[in-house]
Design a protein around this motif. Structure first.
Motif, PDB file in Angstrom:
ATOM      1  N   ILE A   1       1.362 -14.367   5.744  1.00  0.00           N
ATOM      2  CA  ILE A   1       0.537 -13.479   4.918  1.00  0.00           C
ATOM      3  C   ILE A   1      -0.905 -13.967   4.995  1.00  0.00           C
ATOM      4  CG2 ILE A   1       0.168 -12.532   2.608  1.00  0.00           C
ATOM      5  CD1 ILE A   1       3.128 -13.208   2.034  1.00  0.00           C
ATOM      6  N   ASP A   2      -1.830 -13.073   5.319  1.00  0.00           N
ATOM      7  CA  ASP A   2      -3.234 -13.473   5.410  1.00  0.00           C
ATOM      8  C   ASP A   2      -3.982 -13.109   4.134  1.00  0.00           C
ATOM      9  OD1 ASP A   2      -3.782 -10.738   5.512  1.00  0.00           O
ATOM     10  OD2 ASP A   2      -4.187 -10.713   7.658  1.00  0.00           O
ATOM     11  N   GLY A   3      -5.288 -13.371   4.120  1.00  0.00           N
ATOM     12  CA  GLY A   3      -6.097 -13.163   2.923  1.00  0.00           C
ATOM     13  C   GLY A   3      -6.223 -11.712   2.503  1.00  0.00           C
ATOM     14  N   ARG A   4      -6.055 -10.783   3.434  1.00  0.00           N
ATOM     15  CA  ARG A   4      -6.117  -9.353   3.097  1.00  0.00           C
ATOM     16  C   ARG A   4      -4.787  -8.829   2.598  1.00  0.00           C
ATOM     17  NH1 ARG A   4      -8.408  -6.716   8.469  1.00  0.00           N
ATOM     18  NH2 ARG A   4      -6.772  -8.095   9.279  1.00  0.00           N
TER      19      ARG A   4
ATOM     20  N   ILE B   1       0.827  -1.200   0.000  1.00  0.00           N
ATOM     21  CA  ILE B   1       0.000   0.000   0.000  1.00  0.00           C
ATOM     22  C   ILE B   1       0.864   1.255   0.000  1.00  0.00           C
ATOM     23  CG2 ILE B   1      -1.771   1.288   1.254  1.00  0.00           C
ATOM     24  CD1 ILE B   1      -2.771  -1.282  -0.022  1.00  0.00           C
ATOM     25  N   GLY B   2       2.012   1.207   0.705  1.00  0.00           N
ATOM     26  CA  GLY B   2       2.869   2.384   0.796  1.00  0.00           C
ATOM     27  C   GLY B   2       4.136   2.304  -0.029  1.00  0.00           C
ATOM     28  N   GLY B   3       4.204   1.380  -0.966  1.00  0.00           N
ATOM     29  CA  GLY B   3       5.400   1.230  -1.791  1.00  0.00           C
ATOM     30  C   GLY B   3       6.095  -0.093  -1.513  1.00  0.00           C
ATOM     31  N   GLU B   4       7.421  -0.110  -1.635  1.00  0.00           N
ATOM     32  CA  GLU B   4       8.169  -1.346  -1.394  1.00  0.00           C
ATOM     33  C   GLU B   4       8.047  -1.772   0.065  1.00  0.00           C
ATOM     34  OE1 GLU B   4      12.196  -1.282  -2.673  1.00  0.00           O
ATOM     35  OE2 GLU B   4      11.727  -0.693  -4.735  1.00  0.00           O
ATOM     36  N   MET B   5       8.039  -3.089   0.271  1.00  0.00           N
ATOM     37  CA  MET B   5       7.897  -3.636   1.616  1.00  0.00           C
ATOM     38  C   MET B   5       9.182  -4.311   2.042  1.00  0.00           C
ATOM     39  SD  MET B   5       4.075  -5.245   1.298  1.00  0.00           S
ATOM     40  CE  MET B   5       4.568  -6.143  -0.170  1.00  0.00           C
ATOM     41  N   ARG B   6       9.435  -4.276   3.348  1.00  0.00           N
ATOM     42  CA  ARG B   6      10.652  -4.861   3.897  1.00  0.00           C
ATOM     43  C   ARG B   6      10.321  -5.708   5.123  1.00  0.00           C
ATOM     44  NH1 ARG B   6      15.315  -2.450   1.851  1.00  0.00           N
ATOM     45  NH2 ARG B   6      14.915  -0.589   0.566  1.00  0.00           N
TER      46      ARG B   6
ATOM     47  N   GLU C   1       3.343 -11.103  15.746  1.00  0.00           N
ATOM     48  CA  GLU C   1       2.077 -10.375  15.821  1.00  0.00           C
ATOM     49  C   GLU C   1       2.176  -8.978  15.216  1.00  0.00           C
ATOM     50  OE1 GLU C   1      -0.747 -11.693  16.844  1.00  0.00           O
ATOM     51  OE2 GLU C   1       0.328 -13.590  17.167  1.00  0.00           O
ATOM     52  N   THR C   2       3.353  -8.652  14.691  1.00  0.00           N
ATOM     53  CA  THR C   2       3.574  -7.303  14.157  1.00  0.00           C
ATOM     54  C   THR C   2       3.296  -7.258  12.657  1.00  0.00           C
ATOM     55  OG1 THR C   2       5.301  -6.918  15.810  1.00  0.00           O
ATOM     56  CG2 THR C   2       5.223  -5.417  13.925  1.00  0.00           C
ATOM     57  N   VAL C   3       2.451  -6.322  12.225  1.00  0.00           N
ATOM     58  CA  VAL C   3       2.180  -6.119  10.800  1.00  0.00           C
ATOM     59  C   VAL C   3       3.260  -5.222  10.218  1.00  0.00           C
ATOM     60  CG1 VAL C   3       0.546  -5.229   9.103  1.00  0.00           C
ATOM     61  CG2 VAL C   3      -0.304  -6.380  11.143  1.00  0.00           C
ATOM     62  N   VAL C   4       3.996  -5.735   9.240  1.00  0.00           N
ATOM     63  CA  VAL C   4       5.107  -4.965   8.648  1.00  0.00           C
ATOM     64  C   VAL C   4       4.752  -4.402   7.274  1.00  0.00           C
ATOM     65  CG1 VAL C   4       6.851  -6.250   9.931  1.00  0.00           C
ATOM     66  CG2 VAL C   4       6.127  -7.066   7.669  1.00  0.00           C
ATOM     67  N   GLY C   5       3.583  -4.737   6.767  1.00  0.00           N
ATOM     68  CA  GLY C   5       3.168  -4.211   5.466  1.00  0.00           C
ATOM     69  C   GLY C   5       1.901  -4.888   4.979  1.00  0.00           C
ATOM     70  N   GLN C   6       1.311  -4.319   3.951  1.00  0.00           N
ATOM     71  CA  GLN C   6       0.128  -4.912   3.327  1.00  0.00           C
ATOM     72  C   GLN C   6       0.292  -4.898   1.821  1.00  0.00           C
ATOM     73  OE1 GLN C   6      -3.649  -3.309   4.497  1.00  0.00           O
ATOM     74  NE2 GLN C   6      -4.819  -4.746   3.258  1.00  0.00           N
ATOM     75  N   ILE C   7       0.166  -6.067   1.216  1.00  0.00           N
ATOM     76  CA  ILE C   7       0.356  -6.205  -0.228  1.00  0.00           C
ATOM     77  C   ILE C   7      -0.744  -5.466  -0.973  1.00  0.00           C
ATOM     78  CG2 ILE C   7       0.475  -7.861  -2.132  1.00  0.00           C
ATOM     79  CD1 ILE C   7       1.542  -9.909  -0.115  1.00  0.00           C
ATOM     80  N   LYS C   8      -0.343  -4.817  -2.042  1.00  0.00           N
ATOM     81  CA  LYS C   8      -1.279  -4.053  -2.866  1.00  0.00           C
ATOM     82  C   LYS C   8      -1.871  -4.936  -3.961  1.00  0.00           C
ATOM     83  CE  LYS C   8      -1.366   0.084  -5.832  1.00  0.00           C
ATOM     84  NZ  LYS C   8      -0.534   1.174  -6.404  1.00  0.00           N
ATOM     85  N   LEU C   9      -3.187  -4.915  -4.089  1.00  0.00           N
ATOM     86  CA  LEU C   9      -3.878  -5.577  -5.195  1.00  0.00           C
ATOM     87  C   LEU C   9      -4.611  -4.520  -6.013  1.00  0.00           C
ATOM     88  CD1 LEU C   9      -5.545  -8.837  -3.775  1.00  0.00           C
ATOM     89  CD2 LEU C   9      -3.507  -8.643  -5.193  1.00  0.00           C
TER      90      LEU C   9
ATOM     91  N   GLY D   1     -10.521  -9.313  -4.884  1.00  0.00           N
ATOM     92  CA  GLY D   1     -10.338 -10.707  -4.482  1.00  0.00           C
ATOM     93  C   GLY D   1      -9.489 -10.818  -3.227  1.00  0.00           C
ATOM     94  N   GLN D   2      -9.080 -12.047  -2.941  1.00  0.00           N
ATOM     95  CA  GLN D   2      -8.278 -12.335  -1.759  1.00  0.00           C
ATOM     96  C   GLN D   2      -6.942 -12.934  -2.151  1.00  0.00           C
ATOM     97  OE1 GLN D   2     -10.730 -14.852   0.805  1.00  0.00           O
ATOM     98  NE2 GLN D   2     -10.942 -13.135   2.223  1.00  0.00           N
ATOM     99  N   ILE D   3      -5.961 -12.732  -1.295  1.00  0.00           N
ATOM    100  CA  ILE D   3      -4.648 -13.342  -1.499  1.00  0.00           C
ATOM    101  C   ILE D   3      -4.636 -14.704  -0.812  1.00  0.00           C
ATOM    102  CG2 ILE D   3      -2.191 -13.136  -0.966  1.00  0.00           C
ATOM    103  CD1 ILE D   3      -2.509 -10.109  -1.190  1.00  0.00           C
ATOM    104  N   ARG D   4      -4.166 -15.696  -1.549  1.00  0.00           N
ATOM    105  CA  ARG D   4      -4.069 -17.045  -0.994  1.00  0.00           C
ATOM    106  C   ARG D   4      -2.606 -17.435  -0.904  1.00  0.00           C
ATOM    107  NH1 ARG D   4      -8.820 -19.981  -1.327  1.00  0.00           N
ATOM    108  NH2 ARG D   4      -7.697 -21.427   0.037  1.00  0.00           N
TER     109      ARG D   4
END
Length: 243
Positions: A142-145, A129-134, A152-160, A191-194
């Motif tokens: 990686i979850d469906g969203r 969502i914010g560019g490159e992820m690290r 338990e720490t979220v380090v990024g969210q993949i862009k679809l 859709g969802q990420i699998r």
């Protein structure tokens, strides 16, 4: 109108169709492959610039050969068990950064480079969502969203992203597509990420074999037309020579 030229254009289109069918059959088991469709121009475009009204006075447009389109129908998903293999369940695309700008793909196998960037097998950075992820190198999930977690720490969210007309995308090869004239839309579901899945090829081998048989028969028909006209010309010349 030159019937031989019409038959020749038909045979050229058949050859293009045979090429796309053979490409499809060769990739029936290739994960994520999208079948090619040979698309011929409308009949009017075979004529000169004035359309069909002067069909008897002009020959065919030599540029009126068939083109190739990509069928972006969604393929079935196959479980792999590798948590870093991602597929999209739905109509969305992953976005990656390449040397030529953004490109899009339907599935990705990720790895983490020494600097912590999430890369695909081809070495392209997967965009969030914010560019490159690290990631810091520890195990990720990686979850469906598309949320990437380390513990338990979220380090990024993949862009679809989703496109109004995926057919306008440009095939770059290797499962990558350039934006071309396609426009991103926020309408509908991406859709969802699998995680742990791959998308199968959307080629139906039985349908391709039927198309192959139809194309071969059509090619043979066009060939017979050309042979028939050649025989007529030969007889005409022979008769004229008798006078």
């Amino acid at each position: 109108m030159d019937a031989i030229s019409i038959a020749a254009v038909g045979m050229e289109n058949d050859l293009q169709r045979l090429n796309s069918i053979s490409q499809n059959l060769a990739n029936v088991s290739t994960p994520g492959y999208k079948r090619q469709i040979s698309v011929a121009r409308a009949f009017e475009s075979l004529m000169g610039t004035e359309g069909v009204q002067a069909a008897g006075t002009r020959g065919l447009n030599s540029s009126a050969d068939a083109g190739v389109a990509i069928d972006h129908a969604v393929g079935t998903l196959r479980r792999t068990g590798n948590p870093l293999q991602l597929a999209v369940e739905g109509e969305g695309f992953f976005e990656v950064a390449t040397e030529r700008g953004s490109a899009y793909l339907r599935q990705a196998t990720l790895r983490v480079d020494p600097s912590g960037r999430l890369l695909t097998e081809q070495g392209h950075a997967l965009l969030g969502i914010g560019g490159e992820m690290r990631a810091n190198g520890s195990a990720i999930s990686i979850d469906g969203r598309g949320e990437i977690k380390q513990g338990e720490t979220v380090v990024g969210q993949i862009k679809l992203v989703r496109f109004e007309d995926p057919k306008a995308l440009i095939n770059l090869g290797g499962g990558l597509f350039g934006p071309g004239q396609a426009r991103v839309t926020d309408k509908g579901s991406v859709g969802q990420i699998r995680a742990g899945y791959q998308e199968n090829s959307n080629v139906n081998s039985a349908q391709e074999m039927v198309r192959l048989s139809e194309t071969v028969r059509h090619f043979e028909s066009m060939q017979k037309i050309m042979q028939g006209y050649d025989d007529v010309f030969e007889k005409t010349i022979r008769k004229l020579g008798e006078f």
